[in-house]
Design an enzyme around this catalytic site. Structure first.
Site, PDB file in Angstrom:
ATOM      1  N   ARG A  61      50.302  43.599  33.330  1.00 25.30           N
ATOM      2  CA  ARG A  61      50.040  42.263  33.852  1.00 25.30           C
ATOM      3  C   ARG A  61      48.711  41.709  33.323  1.00 25.30           C
ATOM      4  O   ARG A  61      48.584  40.520  33.039  1.00 25.30           O
ATOM      5  CB  ARG A  61      50.011  42.299  35.387  1.00 25.30           C
ATOM      6  N   HIS A  65      48.114  38.093  31.498  1.00 23.20           N
ATOM      7  CA  HIS A  65      47.115  37.111  31.935  1.00 23.20           C
ATOM      8  C   HIS A  65      46.108  36.815  30.832  1.00 23.20           C
ATOM      9  O   HIS A  65      45.699  35.675  30.650  1.00 23.20           O
ATOM     10  CB  HIS A  65      46.394  37.612  33.187  1.00 23.20           C
ATOM     11  N   ASN A  93      44.565  36.406  41.225  1.00 16.50           N
ATOM     12  CA  ASN A  93      44.063  37.676  40.701  1.00 16.50           C
ATOM     13  C   ASN A  93      44.334  38.865  41.614  1.00 16.50           C
ATOM     14  O   ASN A  93      43.814  39.947  41.360  1.00 16.50           O
ATOM     15  CB  ASN A  93      42.553  37.570  40.449  1.00 16.50           C
ATOM     16  N   HIS A 190      58.445  42.566  35.057  1.00 19.01           N
ATOM     17  CA  HIS A 190      58.563  42.809  36.497  1.00 19.01           C
ATOM     18  C   HIS A 190      59.477  43.988  36.822  1.00 19.01           C
ATOM     19  O   HIS A 190      59.802  44.213  37.982  1.00 19.01           O
ATOM     20  CB  HIS A 190      59.019  41.528  37.210  1.00 19.01           C
TER      21      HIS A 190
HETATM   22  C1  HEM Z   1      57.237  34.210  34.091  1.00 20.77           C
HETATM   23  C2  HEM Z   1      56.166  33.933  34.793  1.00 20.77           C
HETATM   24  C3  HEM Z   1      55.474  34.942  35.667  1.00 20.77           C
HETATM   25  C4  HEM Z   1      55.096  34.736  36.944  1.00 20.77           C
HETATM   26  C5  HEM Z   1      55.278  33.461  37.746  1.00 20.77           C
HETATM   27  C6  HEM Z   1      54.507  35.965  37.418  1.00 20.77           C
HETATM   28  C7  HEM Z   1      53.976  36.127  38.679  1.00 20.77           C
HETATM   29  C8  HEM Z   1      53.567  37.335  39.202  1.00 20.77           C
HETATM   30  C9  HEM Z   1      53.072  37.537  40.539  1.00 20.77           C
HETATM   31  C10 HEM Z   1      52.887  36.432  41.572  1.00 20.77           C
HETATM   32  C11 HEM Z   1      52.832  38.855  40.699  1.00 20.77           C
HETATM   33  C12 HEM Z   1      52.378  39.574  41.960  1.00 20.77           C
HETATM   34  C13 HEM Z   1      50.941  39.345  42.305  1.00 20.77           C
HETATM   35  C14 HEM Z   1      50.669  39.927  43.650  1.00 20.77           C
HETATM   36  O1  HEM Z   1      50.948  39.270  44.646  1.00 20.77           O
HETATM   37  O2  HEM Z   1      50.189  41.060  43.750  1.00 20.77           O
HETATM   38  C15 HEM Z   1      53.178  39.503  39.463  1.00 20.77           C
HETATM   39  C16 HEM Z   1      53.083  40.843  39.235  1.00 20.77           C
HETATM   40  C17 HEM Z   1      53.314  41.437  38.023  1.00 20.77           C
HETATM   41  N1  HEM Z   1      53.589  40.777  36.841  1.00 20.77           N
HETATM   42 FE1  HEM Z   1      54.120  38.856  36.645  1.00 20.77          FE
HETATM   43  N2  HEM Z   1      54.544  36.884  36.422  1.00 20.77           N
HETATM   44  C18 HEM Z   1      55.123  36.312  35.330  1.00 20.77           C
HETATM   45  C19 HEM Z   1      55.297  36.895  34.097  1.00 20.77           C
HETATM   46  C20 HEM Z   1      54.931  38.185  33.796  1.00 20.77           C
HETATM   47  C21 HEM Z   1      54.933  38.749  32.463  1.00 20.77           C
HETATM   48  C22 HEM Z   1      55.295  37.977  31.204  1.00 20.77           C
HETATM   49  C23 HEM Z   1      54.539  40.038  32.587  1.00 20.77           C
HETATM   50  C24 HEM Z   1      54.354  41.082  31.517  1.00 20.77           C
HETATM   51  C25 HEM Z   1      55.070  41.147  30.413  1.00 20.77           C
HETATM   52  C26 HEM Z   1      54.296  40.285  33.993  1.00 20.77           C
HETATM   53  C27 HEM Z   1      53.942  41.492  34.531  1.00 20.77           C
HETATM   54  C28 HEM Z   1      53.708  41.722  35.868  1.00 20.77           C
HETATM   55  C29 HEM Z   1      53.533  43.045  36.434  1.00 20.77           C
HETATM   56  C30 HEM Z   1      53.637  44.358  35.693  1.00 20.77           C
HETATM   57  C31 HEM Z   1      53.271  42.865  37.796  1.00 20.77           C
HETATM   58  C32 HEM Z   1      52.975  43.947  38.827  1.00 20.77           C
HETATM   59  C33 HEM Z   1      51.493  44.160  38.923  1.00 20.77           C
HETATM   60  C34 HEM Z   1      51.098  45.302  39.832  1.00 20.77           C
HETATM   61  O3  HEM Z   1      51.945  45.990  40.404  1.00 20.77           O
HETATM   62  O4  HEM Z   1      49.894  45.523  39.984  1.00 20.77           O
HETATM   63  N3  HEM Z   1      54.514  39.130  34.692  1.00 20.77           N
HETATM   64  N4  HEM Z   1      53.603  38.555  38.563  1.00 20.77           N
HETATM   65  C1  LIG Z   2      39.752  37.862  43.191  1.00 19.56           C
HETATM   66  O1  LIG Z   2      39.046  36.661  43.441  1.00 19.56           O
HETATM   67  C2  LIG Z   2      38.250  36.697  44.593  1.00 19.56           C
HETATM   68  C3  LIG Z   2      37.592  35.345  44.735  1.00 19.56           C
HETATM   69  O2  LIG Z   2      38.502  34.321  44.495  1.00 19.56           O
HETATM   70  C4  LIG Z   2      37.208  37.815  44.486  1.00 19.56           C
HETATM   71  O3  LIG Z   2      36.487  37.915  45.688  1.00 19.56           O
HETATM   72  C5  LIG Z   2      37.898  39.148  44.197  1.00 19.56           C
HETATM   73  O4  LIG Z   2      36.935  40.144  43.950  1.00 19.56           O
HETATM   74  C6  LIG Z   2      38.793  39.027  42.975  1.00 19.56           C
HETATM   75  N1  LIG Z   2      39.522  40.263  42.741  1.00 19.56           N
HETATM   76  C7  LIG Z   2      39.433  40.979  41.598  1.00 19.56           C
HETATM   77  C8  LIG Z   2      40.277  42.168  41.504  1.00 19.56           C
HETATM   78  O5  LIG Z   2      38.702  40.639  40.683  1.00 19.56           O
END
Ligand code: HEM
Ligand SMILES: *[C@@H]1O[C@H](CO)[C@@H](O)[C@H](O)[C@H]1NC(C)=O
Ligand SMILES: *[C@@H]1O[C@H](CO)[C@@H](O)[C@H](O)[C@H]1NC(C)=O
Ligand SMILES: *[C@@H]1O[C@H](CO)[C@@H](O)[C@H](O)[C@H]1NC(C)=O
Ligand SMILES: *[C@@H]1O[C@H](CO)[C@@H](O)[C@H](O)[C@H]1NC(C)=O
Ligand SMILES: *[C@@H]1O[C@H](CO)[C@@H](O)[C@H](O)[C@H]1NC(C)=O
Length: 320
Positions: A61, A65, A93, A190
């Site tokens: 991820r 980003h 983040n 995902h």
């Molecule tokens: C298509 C648009 C995308 C959206 C809207 C999106 C959005 C998100 C969101 C909201 C999360 C969870 C954040 C949280 O609440 O902890 C997430 C997690 C994740 N995303 Fe995406 N994402 C997108 C595309 C991608 C792409 C292109 C990749 C990599 C190729 C990716 C890899 C991941 C991974 C691996 C996680 C899990 C992170 C973890 O477990 O720490 N995402 N994504």
């Molecule tokens: C995410 O952003 C908040 C402020 O918006 C900050 O306090 C926090 O440390 C950030 N988390 C990471 C993992 O950088």
């Protein structure tokens, strides 16, 4: 004859130039200056993953980003300073973590080959390694990115949101030179990892005037998600895995979407749009076609906004 040769050479160069419009990246970039670079990174990433199974999802991820904000220039790795709030402190983040893994790799790289391997390349290589370590496809990482000097928290607002529909997602990807197929393919990231409730809970209650929960959610799954994300009281770490095999890189993510179990509206919306539905269904049926496309799309993601004029940071958290 000489004319013909130089003429064909010109044509070849033109064709090559067009098909490799980002020809600055090169698979052998560190072959002379740091041949052990990829091995150093792999060892660090593998060791970190054995201690913390969340590392692969986090690194994958992080790379996404990085590339979507200012291109793949390691801007996501910079820390905030007193004068500047950096990307990693921007709004979406919550699950950005495991920066220490990139730091460890970079420390070892600086010992082996000082001031040679950029942080942006280190992250690109690590992102490939975590996919391989999770059972996914392998690919050759192109290298030669330089590190940027700018990172702004508010620019993370240009990342696609989990509430996006397919039209919005296609637009967000096309702004970075990525196709609809790249969108469906890269969303397959995902297949790893976890989401906090805040990223999908709008789908669960009071979804619309006539629907309590998003009608495109499988009702049983919606109930599951509600149980995981109770209202009003819950701890901030609550959430759900993005597919049912959260540490295995496979095509289960697409099978879940076909079954109405895409966690984000953005995931599920790809089944509703004729431009993306056929790709979701094809990947759900055929893991090897997903793997082949994923490798190719990751190379394209790694080409987004590549920076030729930056620096090779010594410490990935601060500009030199
Ligand atoms: C298509 C648009 C995308 C959206 C809207 C999106 C959005 C998100 C969101 C909201 C999360 C969870 C954040 C949280 O609440 O902890 C997430 C997690 C994740 N995303 Fe995406 N994402 C997108 C595309 C991608 C792409 C292109 C990749 C990599 C190729 C990716 C890899 C991941 C991974 C691996 C996680 C899990 C992170 C973890 O477990 O720490 N995402 N994504
Ligand atoms: C995410 O952003 C908040 C402020 O918006 C900050 O306090 C926090 O440390 C950030 N988390 C990471 C993992 O950088
Ligand atoms: C392996 O990872 C653990 C946990 O991050 C760390 O404490 C240890 O020093 C690492 N070992 C090597 C050889 O890098
Ligand atoms: C972010 O803030 C800077 C000023 O600090 C501004 O120039 C820029 O337009 C903002 N970018 C976005 C995407 O809001
Ligand atoms: C997608 O969302 C945008 C912005 O909310 C909206 O204008 C558009 O009509 C939506 N498209 C579809 C196909 O639902
Ligand atoms: C749903 O929305 C209505 C009106 O916006 C509000 O009165 C009600 O408390 C909401 N219900 C839940 C469960 O959030």
């Amino acid at each position: 004859m000489a004319f013909q040769i130089s003429y064909s050479l010109t044509i070849l160069l033109i064709i090559f130039g067009i098909s490799q419009s980002r020809a600055i990246l090169d698979s052998l970039y560190y072959q002379k200056t740091c041949p052990q670079a990829e091995n150093i990174i792999y060892q660090v990433v593998r060791n970190a993953t054995t201690y913390d199974p969340k590392v692969p999802a986090r690194i994958l991820r992080m790379f996404f980003h990085d590339c979507f904000v200012r291109g793949c220039d390691a801007s996501v790795l910079l820390d905030s300073t007193t004068k500047n709030e950096a990307e990693k402190d921007g709004p979406p983040n919550t699950s950005l973590a495991a920066f220490y893994v990139i730091d460890d790799a970079k420390t070892k790289l600086e010992k082996a080959c000082p001031r040679t391997v950029s942080c942006a390349d280190t992250l690109a290589i690590a992102a490939r390694d975590v996919v391989v370590l999770s059972g996914g496809p392998n690919w050759v990482v192109l290298k030669g990115r330089k590190d940027g000097r700018i990172s702004r928290a508010n620019e993370t607002l240009t990342l696609p949101a989990p509430s996006f529909n397919t039209s919005q997602l296609i637009q967000s990807f096309s702004q970075r030179g990525l196709t609809t197929k790249d969108l469906v393919t890269l969303s397959g990231g995902h297949t790893l990892g976890f989401s906090h409730c805040s990223s999908f809970e709008a789908r669960l209650r009071n979804f619309s005037k006539i629907h309590d929960f998003d009608p495109n959610l499988n009702p049983q799954f919606a109930q599951d998600l509600k149980t995981k994300c109770p209202k009003p009281n819950r701890d901030g770490s609550a959430g759900h895995f993005l597919d049912s095999t959260q540490s295995v890189f496979d095509n289960d993510y697409y099978k879940r979407i076909v079954g109405g179990e895409g966690v984000f509206l953005s995931d599920q919306s790809m089944l509703l749009d004729y431009r993306t539905r056929w790709i979701v269904e094809a990947f759900a049926r055929d893991q090897s076609s997903f793997f082949g496309e994923f490798a190719a799309s990751m190379v394209k993601l790694g080409n987004v906004g590549v920076n030729e004029n930056g620096e090779v940071r010594v410490n990935c958290r601060v500009v030199n």
